[in-house]
Design an enzyme around this catalytic site. Structure first.
Site, PDB file in Angstrom:
ATOM      1  N   HIS A  43      -2.624 -88.707 -39.659  1.00  0.00           N
ATOM      2  CA  HIS A  43      -1.164 -88.721 -39.855  1.00  0.00           C
ATOM      3  C   HIS A  43      -0.655 -90.154 -40.050  1.00  0.00           C
ATOM      4  O   HIS A  43       0.433 -90.504 -39.569  1.00  0.00           O
ATOM      5  CB  HIS A  43      -0.442 -88.083 -38.664  1.00  0.00           C
TER       6      HIS A  43
ATOM      7  N   ASN B 240       2.825 -79.019 -36.779  1.00  0.00           N
ATOM      8  CA  ASN B 240       2.516 -79.113 -38.212  1.00  0.00           C
ATOM      9  C   ASN B 240       3.367 -78.127 -38.998  1.00  0.00           C
ATOM     10  O   ASN B 240       4.044 -77.280 -38.414  1.00  0.00           O
ATOM     11  CB  ASN B 240       1.034 -78.775 -38.452  1.00  0.00           C
TER      12      ASN B 240
ATOM     13  N   TYR C  16      -3.888 -88.035 -26.981  1.00  0.00           N
ATOM     14  CA  TYR C  16      -2.730 -88.771 -27.492  1.00  0.00           C
ATOM     15  C   TYR C  16      -2.412 -90.028 -26.693  1.00  0.00           C
ATOM     16  O   TYR C  16      -1.880 -90.998 -27.230  1.00  0.00           O
ATOM     17  CB  TYR C  16      -1.508 -87.836 -27.602  1.00  0.00           C
TER      18      TYR C  16
HETATM   19 FE1  HDE Z   1      -3.037 -84.514 -33.685  1.00  0.00          FE
HETATM   20  N1  HDE Z   1      -3.375 -86.482 -33.350  1.00  0.00           N
HETATM   21  N2  HDE Z   1      -4.802 -84.073 -32.891  1.00  0.00           N
HETATM   22  N3  HDE Z   1      -2.785 -82.552 -34.176  1.00  0.00           N
HETATM   23  N4  HDE Z   1      -1.290 -84.921 -34.529  1.00  0.00           N
HETATM   24  C1  HDE Z   1      -2.559 -87.490 -33.670  1.00  0.00           C
HETATM   25  O1  HDE Z   1      -1.928 -89.251 -32.283  1.00  0.00           O
HETATM   26  C2  HDE Z   1      -5.545 -84.906 -32.131  1.00  0.00           C
HETATM   27  C3  HDE Z   1      -3.659 -81.547 -33.920  1.00  0.00           C
HETATM   28  C4  HDE Z   1      -0.369 -84.037 -34.993  1.00  0.00           C
HETATM   29  O2  HDE Z   1       3.943 -88.496 -36.330  1.00  0.00           O
HETATM   30  C5  HDE Z   1      -2.979 -88.810 -33.104  1.00  0.00           C
HETATM   31  O3  HDE Z   1      -0.240 -90.775 -32.318  1.00  0.00           O
HETATM   32  C6  HDE Z   1      -6.664 -84.198 -31.590  1.00  0.00           C
HETATM   33  C7  HDE Z   1      -3.044 -80.277 -34.129  1.00  0.00           C
HETATM   34  C8  HDE Z   1       0.747 -84.734 -35.553  1.00  0.00           C
HETATM   35  O4  HDE Z   1       3.034 -89.859 -34.888  1.00  0.00           O
HETATM   36  C9  HDE Z   1      -4.219 -88.452 -32.292  1.00  0.00           C
HETATM   37  C10 HDE Z   1      -6.577 -82.921 -32.064  1.00  0.00           C
HETATM   38  C11 HDE Z   1      -1.776 -80.562 -34.537  1.00  0.00           C
HETATM   39  C12 HDE Z   1       0.454 -86.087 -35.405  1.00  0.00           C
HETATM   40  C13 HDE Z   1      -4.331 -86.966 -32.534  1.00  0.00           C
HETATM   41  C14 HDE Z   1      -5.400 -82.847 -32.869  1.00  0.00           C
HETATM   42  C15 HDE Z   1      -1.639 -81.984 -34.573  1.00  0.00           C
HETATM   43  C16 HDE Z   1      -0.812 -86.169 -34.758  1.00  0.00           C
HETATM   44  C17 HDE Z   1      -3.137 -89.910 -34.109  1.00  0.00           C
HETATM   45  C18 HDE Z   1      -7.519 -81.780 -31.846  1.00  0.00           C
HETATM   46  C19 HDE Z   1      -0.691 -79.574 -34.937  1.00  0.00           C
HETATM   47  C20 HDE Z   1       1.289 -87.255 -35.858  1.00  0.00           C
HETATM   48  C21 HDE Z   1      -1.953 -90.838 -33.940  1.00  0.00           C
HETATM   49  C22 HDE Z   1      -7.568 -81.321 -30.560  1.00  0.00           C
HETATM   50  C23 HDE Z   1      -0.214 -78.765 -33.861  1.00  0.00           C
HETATM   51  C24 HDE Z   1       2.313 -87.636 -34.861  1.00  0.00           C
HETATM   52  C25 HDE Z   1      -1.255 -90.318 -32.788  1.00  0.00           C
HETATM   53  C26 HDE Z   1       3.164 -88.765 -35.401  1.00  0.00           C
HETATM   54  C27 HDE Z   1      -1.431 -87.376 -34.391  1.00  0.00           C
HETATM   55  C28 HDE Z   1      -5.285 -86.242 -31.948  1.00  0.00           C
HETATM   56  C29 HDE Z   1      -5.040 -81.677 -33.539  1.00  0.00           C
HETATM   57  C30 HDE Z   1      -0.419 -82.601 -34.964  1.00  0.00           C
HETATM   58  C31 HDE Z   1      -5.480 -89.207 -32.635  1.00  0.00           C
HETATM   59  C32 HDE Z   1      -7.708 -84.769 -30.692  1.00  0.00           C
HETATM   60  C33 HDE Z   1      -3.660 -78.898 -33.889  1.00  0.00           C
HETATM   61  C34 HDE Z   1       1.981 -84.118 -36.183  1.00  0.00           C
HETATM   62  O5  HDE Z   1      -4.013 -88.678 -30.933  1.00  0.00           O
END
Ligand code: HDE
EC number: 1.11.1.6
Length: 705
Positions: free
Chosen positions: A88, A161, A375
């Site tokens: 993202h 999402n 996160y």
């Molecule tokens: Fe994320 N995801 N994600 N994700 N995600 C990040 O956090 C992660 C997942 C989502 O505008 C990171 O600040 C793991 C699902 C959004 O700043 C990180 C897993 C969904 C955003 C991270 C998921 C999301 C992130 C990278 C699997 C939808 C952007 C930078 C378990 C429900 C937020 C940050 C923004 C961002 C980890 C899966 C949505 C690396 C480990 C499912 C919208 O922490």
């Protein structure tokens, strides 16, 4: 030889500063009077005399290390970047508020849901997943929809999402799915694309991703605007009320202006014409006072209801169709202010799924549980200090007090002796079992083991449900998207493996893709842990087209006009667009503008090269007969028309434009979406018609592949 323009000693700008005499005799800075230019200083506050030339020994000599101003300026510049988000990375945010419709006290004690009509400040960041920070907006990708609501009981981050399911069921697979979609590590391409071997290799070896793949290959993954997409919390969460009773909840954001996407061929061209298409759209909407709005809906259910499904409500690859469990509107989100500074707010905002106020709790969804861990780590890495909550965008807006202290860049440093509790001084905050967060006391037991529950085993039924819920044009787009993506896969066995999964989803879909890929023979269906259910009723709520907004509000009309353009028609058009709460841009051969038929000079927004029809939801051709004579030979003019037609857009035109339609190759195939405009009444009818947004019946004949 002529003297160099940078005179030794003093630059022109420095000379201007000197004239202002802003230093006192003792070297102190005078207050700057109104109208006076503030003096440039170093970060330490020292006034700067010359910001154009570094300090050097002799006119053409080496630069001196004692030039502290130069050193500080470059030092800071060299450290301007922080690591971009690992996923993202490309995003765009805005401020706004969440307004509660009614008290949900029966279900949740969350303060934000207690009082009807109450507004709570919010910040939202939309994003793509795969591309880096500088990638283009119209990638085929999931869009992040992350909402931070600054409640009176702490920040609530709903980090969702625009697609309600995910690729994987267990967080331990997240690095794998993300590595596979990112540029391949040896070559570092392709950028912001899933159309490559690594991604499809992983997906084709991961049957649990099939439902998500249907969504990502659908038009949902190429939204027309952030404003026209849904958002989902994805996981099942819990509401917990004051009596500590839990209700399962799924969160949905529904855009007021309805859903809309673009065509893939259009997306590819938008990326070239305006890589910032989505952020520009949000910026323009908010700056012009057309504040985007979403309604928050919830699906509420209990354990008995959950037990009625043969899938697990903890499985993030599953939805509960709205037709089975209707959604309930509980509030609205309005975005009404752009950040003052992109970096400070949008880049530094730190969303964390763990940020939940009392009354909202987690389920045991293994993806959510893993996210709750991830996160916090990512924020420390990116923002570099445990004090990232001190940044204004991340700080709560309710009173807060704790004994965490020090660390890099600590901005909140309380005075006094007490930095622990309990203490004998009677000072400082204490915990409150009544007001504090109480985790829902769910009963958990069982052997400790690495295992995927049986109830997570059906990977195809809901993929099929999604496909059969789409209208014919949307189904065609899925076939085309799969064909395009797999055509970029260079390893034939991966293509075949994907088609073997499609056979478990829908035979027609699989055959169409197999045929379009030129497979010599269809593979066997993939081995499935559970047979695909054939008895699920389609869910029209999953279609974008079936639920189209049927109005042009919030959309943009591109009006191509030249010298001699019909002034009365132009007036009628722009008035009608404004009445419809839509926007328009005038495109002319020259950006300076054109002289309309009444002799008035009208400034244009774009010149033809800069305003291709892919940037607009519908177009009008308003050239004069004289101008058309030249335009028929201009490739961009022909493309403007041909693309609008191929992308199934409504095209309004005046009779004088007919030679251009002819040279664009569409004069013989004019249809209900190509509408001749002759008077103001015709304009009103046109505006009503284009609310349908696309002329889908045209699509099969366009053969845009
Ligand atoms: Fe994320 N995801 N994600 N994700 N995600 C990040 O956090 C992660 C997942 C989502 O505008 C990171 O600040 C793991 C699902 C959004 O700043 C990180 C897993 C969904 C955003 C991270 C998921 C999301 C992130 C990278 C699997 C939808 C952007 C930078 C378990 C429900 C937020 C940050 C923004 C961002 C980890 C899966 C949505 C690396 C480990 C499912 C919208 O922490």
């Amino acid at each position: 030889m002529a003297k160099k323009n940078s005179a030794p000693g003093k630059s022109k700008q420095a000379a201007i500063h000197d004239q202002k005499a802003i230093r006192g005799n003792g070297g102190e800075l005078h207050q700057i009077a109104e109208g006076e230019t503030p003096v440039l200083t170093t970060a330490q506050g020292g006034p700067v005399a010359d910001d154009q030339n570094s300090l050097r020994a002799g006119e053409r000599g080496p630069t001196l290390i004692e030039d502290f101003h130069f050193r500080e300026k470059l030092f800071h510049f060299d450290h301007e970047r922080i690591p971009e988000r690992v996923v993202h990375a490309r995003g765009y945010g805005a401020h706004g508020f969440f307004e509660t419709y009614e008290s949900l006290a029966a279900f949740t004690r969350a303060d934000v849901f207690q009082r009807a009509g109450e507004r709570t400040p919010a910040f939202v960041r939309f994003s793509t997943v795969a591309g880096s920070k500088g990638s283009f907006d119209l990638a085929r990708d999931v869009r992040g929809f992350a909402v931070k609501i600054y409640t009176q009981e702490g920040n609530w981050d709903l980090v969702g999402n625009n697609i309600p399911v995910f690729f994987i069921q267990d967080a331990i697979k997240f690095p794998d799915v993300i590595h596979s979609v990112k540029p391949e590590p040896d070559r570092e391409f392709p950028q912001a694309q899933s159309a490559h071997d690594n991604f499809w290799d992983f997906i084709s070896l991961t049957p649990e991703s099939m439902h998500m793949v249907m969504w990502v290959m659908s038009d949902r993954a190429i939204p027309r605007s952030f404003r026209f997409m849904e958002g989902f919390g994805v996981h099942t969460f819990r509401f917990v009320n004051a009596r500590d009773e839990s209700t399962f909840v799924k969160f949905h954001w529904k855009p007021k202006l309805g859903l809309q996407s673009v065509a893939w061929n259009e997306a590819v061209k938008i990326n070239g014409a305006d890589p910032d298409f989505h952020r520009r759209d949000l910026w323009e909407a908010i700056q012009s006072g057309n504040f985007p709005e979403w309604e928050l809906h919830v699906q509420l259910f209990d354990q008995d209801f959950a037990d009625g499904f043969d899938f697990d409500i903890l499985d993030p690859t599953k939805i509960i169709p709205e037709e089975v469990l209707p959604t309930k509107p509980v509030g609205r989100l309005v975005l009404d202010r752009m950040p003052d500074n992109f970096f400070a707010e949008t880049e530094q905002v730190a969303f964390m799924t763990q940020n939940v106020p009392p009354g909202i709790d987690f389920s045991d969804d293994p993806l959510l549980q893993g996210r709750n861990f991830s996160y916090l780590d990512t924020q420390l890495k990116r923002l570099g200090s445990p004090n990232f909550t001190h940044l204004p965008i991340n700080a709560p807006k309710c009173p807060f007090q704790h004994f965490q202290q020090d660390g890099h860049m600590a901005m909140r440093n309380p005075a006094g002796r007490v930095n622990y509790q309990p203490n004998s001084w009677g000072e400082g905050p204490r915990e409150s079992p009544v007001k504090g967060f109480r985790h829902f006391a769910s009963q958990e037991n069982g052997p400790k083991m690495r295992i995927r529950a049986e109830s997570f085993a059906d990977h195809y039924s809901q993929a099929r449900l999604f496909f059969i819920s789409q209208t014919p044009p949307e189904q065609r787009h899925i076939v085309d998207a799969l064909t395009f993506e797999l055509s970029k896969v260079q390893t034939p066995v991966i293509r075949e493996r994907m088609v073997s999964h499609l056979l478990n989803i829908d035979e027609t879909l699989a055959k169409q893709v197999g045929h379009a890929l030129g497979l010599k023979a269809m593979p066997e269906p993939a081995e499935a842990a559970m047979p695909t259910r054939q008895d699920l009723d389609p869910s029209p709520a999953l279609s974008i087209v079936a639920r189209g907004p049927k109005r042009f509000e919030g959309r943009k009309l591109g009006i191509f006009a030249t010298d001699g353009a019909d002034a009365a028609l132009l007036d009628a058009l722009t008035a009608a667009v404004t009445r419809e709460k839509a926007a328009y841009e005038l495109i002319a051969p020259k950006v300076g503008g054109f002289t309309a038929s009444d002799g008035k000079w009208i400034a244009a927004h774009q010149m033809l090269d800069g305003g291709p029809s892919v940037l607009y939801d519908a177009v009008v051709l308003l050239p004069s007969a004289e101008a058309v004579a030249d335009l028929v030979d201009v490739a961009t003019a022909r493309d403007f028309v041909a693309d609008a037609f191929a992308h199934c857009k409504y095209i309004g035109y005046v009779r004088a434009a007919l030679p251009l339609l002819e040279r664009a190759g569409i004069a013989d195939v004019l249809d209900e979406g190509t509408i001749e405009l002759s008077d103001a009444a015709g304009v009103a009818a046109f505006l009503k018609e284009i609310g349908k947004l696309r002329v889908w019946p045209r699509e099969p004949s366009v053969k845009l592949k």
